[in-house]
Scaffold this motif. Sequence first.
Motif, PDB file in Angstrom:
ATOM      1  N   CYS A  30      -0.285 126.969 -14.408  1.00  0.00           N
ATOM      2  CA  CYS A  30      -1.253 126.342 -15.300  1.00  0.00           C
ATOM      3  C   CYS A  30      -1.287 127.093 -16.620  1.00  0.00           C
ATOM      4  O   CYS A  30      -1.200 128.322 -16.631  1.00  0.00           O
ATOM      5  N   LEU A  44      -6.025 129.247 -16.372  1.00  0.00           N
ATOM      6  CA  LEU A  44      -6.568 129.069 -15.026  1.00  0.00           C
ATOM      7  C   LEU A  44      -7.913 129.765 -14.926  1.00  0.00           C
ATOM      8  O   LEU A  44      -8.048 130.937 -15.272  1.00  0.00           O
ATOM      9  N   CYS A  61      -6.673 124.641 -15.975  1.00  0.00           N
ATOM     10  CA  CYS A  61      -6.928 124.312 -14.568  1.00  0.00           C
ATOM     11  C   CYS A  61      -8.186 125.013 -14.082  1.00  0.00           C
ATOM     12  O   CYS A  61      -8.513 126.116 -14.534  1.00  0.00           O
ATOM     13  N   ILE A  78      -3.620 118.886 -12.872  1.00  0.00           N
ATOM     14  CA  ILE A  78      -2.827 118.975 -14.103  1.00  0.00           C
ATOM     15  C   ILE A  78      -1.404 118.450 -13.913  1.00  0.00           C
ATOM     16  O   ILE A  78      -0.789 117.954 -14.845  1.00  0.00           O
ATOM     17  N   ARG A 129      -5.646 123.362  -8.959  1.00  0.00           N
ATOM     18  CA  ARG A 129      -5.080 122.908 -10.231  1.00  0.00           C
ATOM     19  C   ARG A 129      -5.841 121.717 -10.803  1.00  0.00           C
ATOM     20  O   ARG A 129      -5.283 120.842 -11.433  1.00  0.00           O
TER      21      ARG A 129
END
Lengths: 182, 306
Positions: free
Chosen positions: B107, B110, B197, B223, B278
Amino acid sequence: MSAASERKRAERLRALLDQHFDFIWRSLRRLGVREADVDDAAQEVFVVAAKKLDQVLPERERAFLTGTALRVASTFRRSSRRRPEEPCDGLEQELDLGLNPEELSELKRARSLLQEILEGMSFEQRAVFVMSEIEELAAPAIAELLGIPVGTVHSRLRSAREGFQAATRRLMVKESFLGARR
Amino acid sequence: MSDDDSERQREAERLLLRSARLDAPRPAARSRAFERVLAQAEASSFARTTRSVALCAGAFALAAGAALLSRSHGNSSSERAQAEAPRGVSQPAIAPSASAEPALAPCPKLTVAKGGVPLIDDLEDRNARMLIADGRDGTWMVFNDGSGKQVPPGLSVLHPERLLPARGQSRYALHTSGGKFDIWGSILVGSFTDGGCYDLSAYRGIEFWAKGNTRIYLQLSVIDEISAESGGLCKGKGCYSSPQKPFDLGREWHKYGVRFAELEQLNQPSKMRFDPKRVVSLNLSIHREDTPFDLWIDDVRFVEPE
Protein backbone atom coordinates in the motif's frame (compact mmCIF):
# COMPACT_ATOMS: atom_id res chain seq x y z
CA MET A 1 9.21 2.60 25.45
CA SER A 2 8.83 0.86 28.79
CA ALA A 3 5.46 0.35 30.44
CA ALA A 4 6.40 2.82 33.17
CA SER A 5 7.36 5.57 30.75
CA GLU A 6 4.23 4.92 28.68
CA ARG A 7 2.13 5.27 31.81
CA LYS A 8 3.91 8.47 32.75
CA ARG A 9 3.36 9.85 29.29
CA ALA A 10 -0.35 8.99 29.39
CA GLU A 11 -0.69 10.67 32.78
CA ARG A 12 0.95 13.81 31.48
CA LEU A 13 -1.33 13.87 28.47
CA ARG A 14 -4.38 13.45 30.67
CA ALA A 15 -3.22 16.35 32.85
CA LEU A 16 -2.63 18.41 29.73
CA LEU A 17 -6.19 17.79 28.60
CA ASP A 18 -7.64 18.46 32.04
CA GLN A 19 -5.85 21.77 32.39
CA HIS A 20 -6.05 23.22 28.92
CA PHE A 21 -8.87 21.65 26.92
CA ASP A 22 -11.51 24.26 27.71
CA PHE A 23 -9.12 27.16 27.05
CA ILE A 24 -8.05 25.70 23.72
CA TRP A 25 -11.65 24.91 22.72
CA ARG A 26 -12.79 28.46 23.51
CA SER A 27 -9.79 29.95 21.74
CA LEU A 28 -10.45 27.93 18.59
CA ARG A 29 -14.09 28.94 18.56
CA ARG A 30 -13.30 32.60 19.04
CA LEU A 31 -10.61 32.44 16.42
CA GLY A 32 -13.33 31.58 13.93
CA VAL A 33 -13.55 27.79 13.85
CA ARG A 34 -17.14 26.79 13.15
CA GLU A 35 -19.08 25.22 15.96
CA ALA A 36 -19.50 22.04 13.95
CA ASP A 37 -15.72 21.74 13.57
CA VAL A 38 -14.42 22.95 16.90
CA ASP A 39 -14.47 19.59 18.68
CA ASP A 40 -12.33 18.07 15.97
CA ALA A 41 -10.07 21.11 15.83
CA ALA A 42 -9.47 20.89 19.59
CA GLN A 43 -8.79 17.23 19.27
CA GLU A 44 -6.30 17.90 16.50
CA VAL A 45 -4.42 20.34 18.72
CA PHE A 46 -4.04 17.69 21.38
CA VAL A 47 -3.12 14.99 18.90
CA VAL A 48 -0.24 17.21 17.76
CA ALA A 49 0.68 17.86 21.38
CA ALA A 50 0.65 14.16 22.14
CA LYS A 51 2.99 13.50 19.25
CA LYS A 52 5.46 16.11 20.45
CA LEU A 53 4.90 15.70 24.15
CA ASP A 54 8.46 14.68 24.88
CA GLN A 55 9.80 17.87 23.27
CA VAL A 56 7.50 20.25 25.13
CA LEU A 57 8.77 21.65 28.42
CA PRO A 58 6.10 21.52 31.16
CA GLU A 59 6.24 25.30 31.64
CA ARG A 60 5.73 25.84 27.91
CA GLU A 61 2.73 23.55 27.49
CA ARG A 62 0.11 26.28 27.24
CA ALA A 63 2.22 28.31 24.83
CA PHE A 64 2.78 25.25 22.69
CA LEU A 65 -0.91 24.43 22.66
CA THR A 66 -1.85 28.01 21.83
CA GLY A 67 0.60 28.16 18.94
CA THR A 68 -0.74 24.87 17.64
CA ALA A 69 -4.32 26.11 18.07
CA LEU A 70 -3.57 29.18 15.95
CA ARG A 71 -2.29 27.02 13.11
CA VAL A 72 -5.16 24.55 13.41
CA ALA A 73 -7.71 27.38 13.52
CA SER A 74 -6.23 28.92 10.42
CA THR A 75 -6.47 25.59 8.59
CA PHE A 76 -10.03 24.92 9.67
CA ARG A 77 -11.12 28.45 8.75
CA ARG A 78 -9.70 28.05 5.27
CA SER A 79 -11.34 24.69 4.74
CA SER A 80 -14.77 25.85 5.88
CA ARG A 81 -14.83 29.27 4.25
CA ARG A 82 -17.36 28.22 1.63
CA ARG A 83 -19.82 26.74 4.07
CA PRO A 84 -22.13 29.02 6.02
CA GLU A 85 -22.16 28.63 9.78
CA GLU A 86 -25.26 26.86 11.06
CA PRO A 87 -26.91 28.45 14.06
CA CYS A 88 -26.08 26.87 17.37
CA ASP A 89 -29.04 25.17 18.96
CA GLY A 90 -29.56 23.50 22.26
CA LEU A 91 -26.26 24.59 23.74
CA GLU A 92 -27.90 26.83 26.28
CA GLN A 93 -29.79 23.85 27.62
CA GLU A 94 -26.53 22.14 28.39
CA LEU A 95 -24.73 25.15 29.83
CA ASP A 96 -25.87 26.30 33.22
CA LEU A 97 -25.47 30.05 32.82
CA GLY A 98 -28.14 31.05 35.30
CA LEU A 99 -29.95 33.23 32.76
CA ASN A 100 -33.65 33.75 32.15
CA PRO A 101 -34.95 33.23 28.58
CA GLU A 102 -34.89 36.95 27.76
CA GLU A 103 -31.30 37.35 28.93
CA LEU A 104 -30.29 34.25 27.06
CA SER A 105 -31.93 35.46 23.88
CA GLU A 106 -30.14 38.80 24.18
CA LEU A 107 -26.84 37.06 24.83
CA LYS A 108 -27.27 34.80 21.82
CA ARG A 109 -27.92 37.79 19.58
CA ALA A 110 -24.92 39.53 21.05
CA ARG A 111 -22.76 36.54 20.40
CA SER A 112 -23.79 36.45 16.79
CA LEU A 113 -22.87 40.14 16.49
CA LEU A 114 -19.59 39.56 18.30
CA GLN A 115 -18.72 36.87 15.78
CA GLU A 116 -19.37 39.35 12.98
CA ILE A 117 -17.10 41.91 14.60
CA LEU A 118 -14.34 39.38 15.17
CA GLU A 119 -14.62 38.27 11.54
CA GLY A 120 -13.81 41.82 10.54
CA MET A 121 -10.45 41.74 12.33
CA SER A 122 -7.23 40.35 10.96
CA PHE A 123 -6.35 36.94 12.35
CA GLU A 124 -3.40 38.39 14.31
CA GLN A 125 -5.47 41.18 15.84
CA ARG A 126 -8.26 38.79 16.61
CA ALA A 127 -5.95 36.43 18.52
CA VAL A 128 -4.64 39.23 20.71
CA PHE A 129 -8.09 40.75 21.24
CA VAL A 130 -9.66 37.44 22.23
CA MET A 131 -6.94 36.65 24.73
CA SER A 132 -6.98 40.10 26.25
CA GLU A 133 -10.64 41.10 26.26
CA ILE A 134 -12.33 37.74 26.56
CA GLU A 135 -9.79 35.48 28.26
CA GLU A 136 -8.58 38.49 30.27
CA LEU A 137 -4.90 37.61 29.99
CA ALA A 138 -2.24 40.27 30.61
CA ALA A 139 -0.05 41.48 27.76
CA PRO A 140 3.13 39.66 28.91
CA ALA A 141 1.21 36.39 29.13
CA ILE A 142 -0.25 36.93 25.65
CA ALA A 143 3.20 37.75 24.31
CA GLU A 144 4.53 34.49 25.71
CA LEU A 145 1.63 32.43 24.41
CA LEU A 146 1.80 33.89 20.93
CA GLY A 147 5.58 34.16 20.80
CA ILE A 148 5.58 37.87 19.96
CA PRO A 149 7.05 40.95 21.72
CA VAL A 150 4.92 42.69 24.36
CA GLY A 151 5.03 45.88 22.26
CA THR A 152 3.46 44.02 19.37
CA VAL A 153 0.71 42.78 21.67
CA HIS A 154 -0.03 46.37 22.71
CA SER A 155 -0.08 47.71 19.18
CA ARG A 156 -2.31 44.91 17.86
CA LEU A 157 -4.60 45.25 20.84
CA ARG A 158 -4.91 49.00 20.33
CA SER A 159 -5.91 48.54 16.70
CA ALA A 160 -8.29 45.72 17.57
CA ARG A 161 -9.98 47.74 20.32
CA GLU A 162 -10.47 50.68 17.99
CA GLY A 163 -12.05 48.38 15.46
CA PHE A 164 -14.23 46.78 18.11
CA GLN A 165 -15.46 50.14 19.41
CA ALA A 166 -16.20 51.42 15.92
CA ALA A 167 -18.06 48.25 15.03
CA THR A 168 -20.10 48.43 18.24
CA ARG A 169 -21.08 52.02 17.42
CA ARG A 170 -22.21 50.92 13.97
CA LEU A 171 -24.25 48.10 15.47
CA MET A 172 -25.97 50.46 17.87
CA VAL A 173 -27.09 52.59 14.96
CA LYS A 174 -27.85 50.01 12.29
CA GLU A 175 -29.05 47.09 14.37
CA SER A 176 -30.65 49.08 17.20
CA PHE A 177 -28.42 47.04 19.44
CA LEU A 178 -29.55 47.59 23.06
CA GLY A 179 -32.19 49.92 21.65
CA ALA A 180 -34.98 48.04 23.40
CA ARG A 181 -33.57 49.11 26.75
CA ARG A 182 -33.77 52.81 26.12
CA MET B 1 -20.70 61.77 22.23
CA SER B 2 -22.73 62.46 25.36
CA ASP B 3 -22.14 60.73 28.70
CA ASP B 4 -25.32 58.75 28.10
CA ASP B 5 -24.09 57.61 24.71
CA SER B 6 -20.70 56.68 26.14
CA GLU B 7 -22.33 54.64 28.86
CA ARG B 8 -24.60 52.90 26.34
CA GLN B 9 -21.59 52.10 24.20
CA ARG B 10 -19.68 50.64 27.14
CA GLU B 11 -22.73 48.62 28.09
CA ALA B 12 -23.01 47.27 24.56
CA GLU B 13 -19.32 46.38 24.53
CA ARG B 14 -19.64 44.55 27.85
CA LEU B 15 -22.64 42.63 26.59
CA LEU B 16 -20.83 41.63 23.41
CA LEU B 17 -17.81 40.41 25.32
CA ARG B 18 -19.97 38.67 27.90
CA SER B 19 -21.74 36.82 25.09
CA ALA B 20 -18.54 34.90 24.52
CA ARG B 21 -19.53 32.93 27.63
CA LEU B 22 -21.80 30.97 25.33
CA ASP B 23 -18.71 29.60 23.63
CA ALA B 24 -18.01 26.60 25.78
CA PRO B 25 -17.65 22.95 25.01
CA ARG B 26 -20.65 20.80 25.76
CA PRO B 27 -19.85 18.49 28.65
CA ALA B 28 -20.60 15.40 26.56
CA ALA B 29 -18.51 16.61 23.64
CA ARG B 30 -15.63 17.38 25.95
CA SER B 31 -15.57 13.94 27.52
CA ARG B 32 -15.90 12.34 24.10
CA ALA B 33 -12.92 14.27 22.81
CA PHE B 34 -10.92 13.33 25.89
CA GLU B 35 -11.57 9.67 25.26
CA ARG B 36 -10.60 9.90 21.62
CA VAL B 37 -7.35 11.73 22.17
CA LEU B 38 -6.35 9.51 25.05
CA ALA B 39 -7.25 6.37 23.15
CA GLN B 40 -5.11 7.52 20.28
CA ALA B 41 -2.24 8.45 22.53
CA GLU B 42 -2.41 5.23 24.45
CA ALA B 43 -2.42 3.26 21.23
CA SER B 44 0.81 5.14 20.40
CA SER B 45 -0.20 5.25 16.79
CA PHE B 46 -0.27 8.89 15.85
CA ALA B 47 1.04 7.90 12.50
CA ARG B 48 -1.45 10.06 10.76
CA THR B 49 -2.69 13.45 11.70
CA THR B 50 -3.28 15.07 8.37
CA ARG B 51 -6.78 16.06 7.47
CA SER B 52 -8.75 14.02 5.00
CA VAL B 53 -8.42 15.18 1.48
CA ALA B 54 -11.76 15.21 -0.19
CA LEU B 55 -10.30 14.87 -3.65
CA CYS B 56 -8.60 11.70 -2.67
CA ALA B 57 -11.77 10.27 -1.25
CA GLY B 58 -13.47 11.38 -4.41
CA ALA B 59 -11.07 9.48 -6.59
CA PHE B 60 -11.74 6.27 -4.75
CA ALA B 61 -15.45 6.83 -4.69
CA LEU B 62 -15.55 7.46 -8.39
CA ALA B 63 -13.71 4.24 -8.81
CA ALA B 64 -16.35 2.52 -6.74
CA GLY B 65 -18.98 4.17 -8.87
CA ALA B 66 -17.35 2.77 -11.94
CA ALA B 67 -17.55 -0.62 -10.31
CA LEU B 68 -21.26 -0.23 -9.98
CA LEU B 69 -21.49 0.91 -13.55
CA SER B 70 -19.83 -2.23 -14.76
CA ARG B 71 -21.98 -4.37 -12.49
CA SER B 72 -25.19 -2.74 -13.53
CA HIS B 73 -24.35 -3.51 -17.12
CA GLY B 74 -24.28 -7.18 -16.24
CA ASN B 75 -20.52 -7.60 -16.55
CA SER B 76 -19.85 -9.29 -13.26
CA SER B 77 -16.34 -9.68 -11.98
CA SER B 78 -16.47 -13.43 -12.35
CA GLU B 79 -17.56 -13.02 -15.96
CA ARG B 80 -14.71 -10.59 -16.53
CA ALA B 81 -12.28 -12.93 -14.89
CA GLN B 82 -13.33 -15.65 -17.26
CA ALA B 83 -13.23 -13.34 -20.22
CA GLU B 84 -9.74 -12.16 -19.39
CA ALA B 85 -8.30 -15.61 -18.87
CA PRO B 86 -6.12 -16.88 -21.72
CA ARG B 87 -7.89 -19.35 -23.96
CA GLY B 88 -7.57 -22.90 -22.80
CA VAL B 89 -6.51 -21.91 -19.30
CA SER B 90 -9.10 -22.48 -16.60
CA GLN B 91 -9.56 -19.83 -13.95
CA PRO B 92 -9.67 -20.91 -10.30
CA ALA B 93 -13.01 -20.20 -8.63
CA ILE B 94 -11.28 -18.65 -5.64
CA ALA B 95 -7.89 -17.04 -5.71
CA PRO B 96 -5.79 -18.96 -3.18
CA SER B 97 -4.91 -16.41 -0.55
CA ALA B 98 -1.59 -17.94 0.46
CA SER B 99 -0.19 -17.69 -3.02
CA ALA B 100 -1.88 -14.39 -3.85
CA GLU B 101 -0.50 -12.47 -0.90
CA PRO B 102 3.13 -12.25 -1.97
CA ALA B 103 2.03 -10.81 -5.31
CA LEU B 104 0.22 -7.86 -3.69
CA ALA B 105 1.92 -4.54 -4.14
CA PRO B 106 2.53 -2.66 -0.91
CA CYS B 107 0.00 0.00 0.00
CA PRO B 108 1.29 3.52 -0.71
CA LYS B 109 0.31 4.45 2.85
CA LEU B 110 -0.83 2.09 5.54
CA THR B 111 -2.63 2.88 8.77
CA VAL B 112 -3.10 -0.04 11.11
CA ALA B 113 -6.10 -0.01 13.44
CA LYS B 114 -5.07 -1.04 16.93
CA GLY B 115 -8.63 -1.89 17.89
CA GLY B 116 -10.50 -0.85 21.00
CA VAL B 117 -12.13 2.22 19.41
CA PRO B 118 -15.02 0.72 17.43
CA LEU B 119 -17.14 3.83 16.92
CA ILE B 120 -16.48 5.08 13.40
CA ASP B 121 -18.88 8.03 13.67
CA ASP B 122 -21.97 8.86 15.68
CA LEU B 123 -22.38 12.09 13.66
CA GLU B 124 -23.18 14.06 16.80
CA ASP B 125 -20.29 16.45 16.17
CA ARG B 126 -22.20 17.60 13.06
CA ASN B 127 -19.20 17.57 10.78
CA ALA B 128 -18.43 15.48 7.74
CA ARG B 129 -15.32 13.90 9.16
CA MET B 130 -15.21 10.51 10.76
CA LEU B 131 -14.28 10.58 14.41
CA ILE B 132 -10.53 10.91 14.60
CA ALA B 133 -9.66 7.69 16.34
CA ASP B 134 -7.55 4.60 15.84
CA GLY B 135 -5.89 6.13 12.78
CA ARG B 136 -9.15 7.06 11.11
CA ASP B 137 -9.63 10.63 9.87
CA GLY B 138 -11.68 10.19 6.73
CA THR B 139 -14.59 12.11 5.24
CA TRP B 140 -18.19 11.31 4.32
CA MET B 141 -19.06 12.17 0.74
CA VAL B 142 -21.70 11.42 -1.88
CA PHE B 143 -21.29 10.76 -5.58
CA ASN B 144 -23.64 9.87 -8.37
CA ASP B 145 -23.65 9.12 -12.08
CA GLY B 146 -24.91 12.59 -13.02
CA SER B 147 -28.13 11.39 -14.62
CA GLY B 148 -30.45 12.55 -11.82
CA LYS B 149 -30.77 14.98 -8.94
CA GLN B 150 -29.52 14.31 -5.43
CA VAL B 151 -29.44 16.23 -2.16
CA PRO B 152 -26.70 17.06 -1.49
CA PRO B 153 -25.46 17.05 -5.09
CA GLY B 154 -22.90 14.54 -6.27
CA LEU B 155 -19.25 15.20 -5.35
CA SER B 156 -20.40 16.80 -2.09
CA VAL B 157 -19.03 16.38 1.37
CA LEU B 158 -21.92 15.00 3.42
CA HIS B 159 -22.66 16.83 6.66
CA PRO B 160 -24.90 15.32 9.31
CA GLU B 161 -28.50 16.51 9.44
CA ARG B 162 -30.69 17.13 12.45
CA LEU B 163 -33.00 14.26 13.35
CA LEU B 164 -36.57 15.33 14.03
CA PRO B 165 -37.47 13.63 16.22
CA ALA B 166 -34.22 12.45 17.74
CA ARG B 167 -33.46 8.75 17.71
CA GLY B 168 -33.02 8.23 21.42
CA GLN B 169 -29.85 10.07 22.38
CA SER B 170 -28.91 10.55 18.75
CA ARG B 171 -29.69 13.99 17.33
CA TYR B 172 -27.80 13.93 14.03
CA ALA B 173 -27.37 11.43 11.20
CA LEU B 174 -26.24 11.29 7.58
CA HIS B 175 -29.07 11.93 5.15
CA THR B 176 -29.22 11.90 1.40
CA SER B 177 -32.03 11.59 -1.10
CA GLY B 178 -32.27 11.52 -4.84
CA GLY B 179 -34.51 11.07 -7.85
CA LYS B 180 -34.28 8.56 -10.64
CA PHE B 181 -30.77 7.71 -11.87
CA ASP B 182 -30.25 5.88 -15.14
CA ILE B 183 -26.61 4.87 -15.36
CA TRP B 184 -25.29 3.29 -12.16
CA GLY B 185 -26.91 5.26 -9.36
CA SER B 186 -25.42 6.93 -6.32
CA ILE B 187 -22.94 6.12 -3.60
CA LEU B 188 -22.22 7.34 -0.08
CA VAL B 189 -18.55 6.91 0.75
CA GLY B 190 -16.70 7.09 4.04
CA SER B 191 -12.96 7.06 3.39
CA PHE B 192 -11.11 5.77 6.44
CA THR B 193 -7.97 7.85 5.86
CA ASP B 194 -6.79 10.38 3.32
CA GLY B 195 -6.22 7.90 0.57
CA GLY B 196 -4.04 5.06 1.80
CA CYS B 197 -4.94 1.64 3.12
CA TYR B 198 -6.58 1.08 6.47
CA ASP B 199 -5.88 -2.24 8.11
CA LEU B 200 -9.05 -3.01 10.00
CA SER B 201 -8.21 -6.60 10.89
CA ALA B 202 -8.38 -5.64 14.56
CA TYR B 203 -12.17 -5.64 14.08
CA ARG B 204 -14.61 -8.28 12.92
CA GLY B 205 -17.38 -6.44 11.12
CA ILE B 206 -19.37 -3.24 10.66
CA GLU B 207 -22.74 -2.21 12.11
CA PHE B 208 -24.87 0.85 11.50
CA TRP B 209 -28.36 2.17 12.03
CA ALA B 210 -30.38 3.11 8.99
CA LYS B 211 -33.81 3.85 7.64
CA GLY B 212 -35.02 4.58 4.14
CA ASN B 213 -37.07 3.51 1.18
CA THR B 214 -34.42 1.75 -0.83
CA ARG B 215 -31.94 -1.09 -0.98
CA ILE B 216 -28.34 -0.24 -0.24
CA TYR B 217 -25.24 -2.29 -0.89
CA LEU B 218 -22.45 -2.19 1.66
CA GLN B 219 -18.95 -2.56 0.28
CA LEU B 220 -15.54 -2.33 1.86
CA SER B 221 -13.42 -1.16 -1.00
CA VAL B 222 -9.84 -2.51 -1.06
CA ILE B 223 -7.04 -0.72 -2.85
CA ASP B 224 -6.24 -3.64 -5.14
CA GLU B 225 -9.55 -3.38 -6.95
CA ILE B 226 -9.47 0.36 -7.50
CA SER B 227 -8.02 1.37 -10.83
CA ALA B 228 -4.60 2.98 -10.98
CA GLU B 229 -6.18 6.00 -12.65
CA SER B 230 -8.28 6.53 -9.53
CA GLY B 231 -5.37 6.12 -7.15
CA GLY B 232 -5.64 2.38 -6.60
CA LEU B 233 -3.40 -0.52 -7.58
CA CYS B 234 -5.54 -2.32 -10.15
CA LYS B 235 -4.24 -2.10 -13.71
CA GLY B 236 -6.00 -3.07 -16.90
CA LYS B 237 -9.39 -4.72 -16.94
CA GLY B 238 -10.98 -6.74 -14.18
CA CYS B 239 -10.86 -4.05 -11.54
CA TYR B 240 -13.71 -3.37 -9.14
CA SER B 241 -15.08 -6.51 -7.64
CA SER B 242 -15.74 -5.69 -4.01
CA PRO B 243 -18.01 -8.10 -2.28
CA GLN B 244 -21.16 -6.26 -1.39
CA LYS B 245 -23.95 -7.13 0.94
CA PRO B 246 -27.44 -5.76 0.21
CA PHE B 247 -29.71 -4.37 2.90
CA ASP B 248 -33.36 -3.57 2.26
CA LEU B 249 -34.03 -0.58 4.46
CA GLY B 250 -37.32 -0.02 6.25
CA ARG B 251 -39.08 3.20 7.08
CA GLU B 252 -38.23 2.79 10.75
CA TRP B 253 -34.76 2.84 12.22
CA HIS B 254 -33.13 -0.56 12.32
CA LYS B 255 -29.65 -1.80 13.10
CA TYR B 256 -27.82 -3.55 10.24
CA GLY B 257 -24.45 -5.19 10.11
CA VAL B 258 -22.05 -7.51 8.37
CA ARG B 259 -19.11 -9.61 9.53
CA PHE B 260 -15.97 -9.50 7.43
CA ALA B 261 -16.14 -13.29 7.18
CA GLU B 262 -19.47 -12.88 5.37
CA LEU B 263 -17.81 -10.55 2.89
CA GLU B 264 -15.20 -13.22 2.23
CA GLN B 265 -18.00 -15.65 1.46
CA LEU B 266 -19.83 -13.15 -0.70
CA ASN B 267 -16.58 -12.65 -2.53
CA GLN B 268 -16.07 -16.25 -3.48
CA PRO B 269 -17.04 -16.07 -7.13
CA SER B 270 -14.84 -13.04 -7.55
CA LYS B 271 -11.32 -12.75 -8.80
CA MET B 272 -10.35 -10.30 -6.07
CA ARG B 273 -9.93 -11.21 -2.42
CA PHE B 274 -11.38 -9.19 0.40
CA ASP B 275 -8.36 -8.29 2.47
CA PRO B 276 -9.13 -6.40 5.69
CA LYS B 277 -5.56 -5.11 5.72
CA ARG B 278 -6.01 -3.12 2.51
CA VAL B 279 -9.32 -1.32 2.90
CA VAL B 280 -9.76 2.21 1.60
CA SER B 281 -13.38 3.11 2.23
CA LEU B 282 -16.79 2.07 3.40
CA ASN B 283 -19.23 2.43 0.50
CA LEU B 284 -23.01 2.40 0.71
CA SER B 285 -24.33 2.32 -2.82
CA ILE B 286 -27.76 2.69 -4.33
CA HIS B 287 -28.06 0.98 -7.68
CA ARG B 288 -29.97 2.68 -10.46
CA GLU B 289 -32.84 0.19 -10.17
CA ASP B 290 -33.28 1.20 -6.53
CA THR B 291 -33.73 4.90 -7.26
CA PRO B 292 -35.43 7.25 -6.35
CA PHE B 293 -34.22 6.98 -2.79
CA ASP B 294 -34.17 8.60 0.62
CA LEU B 295 -31.92 7.21 3.33
CA TRP B 296 -30.56 8.00 6.75
CA ILE B 297 -27.44 6.46 8.29
CA ASP B 298 -26.36 6.77 11.91
CA ASP B 299 -23.97 5.36 14.51
CA VAL B 300 -21.57 3.54 12.22
CA ARG B 301 -19.22 1.32 14.16
CA PHE B 302 -16.93 -1.67 13.87
CA VAL B 303 -17.77 -4.93 15.56
CA GLU B 304 -15.05 -5.90 18.00
CA PRO B 305 -13.72 -9.43 18.41
CA GLU B 306 -15.67 -11.47 20.92
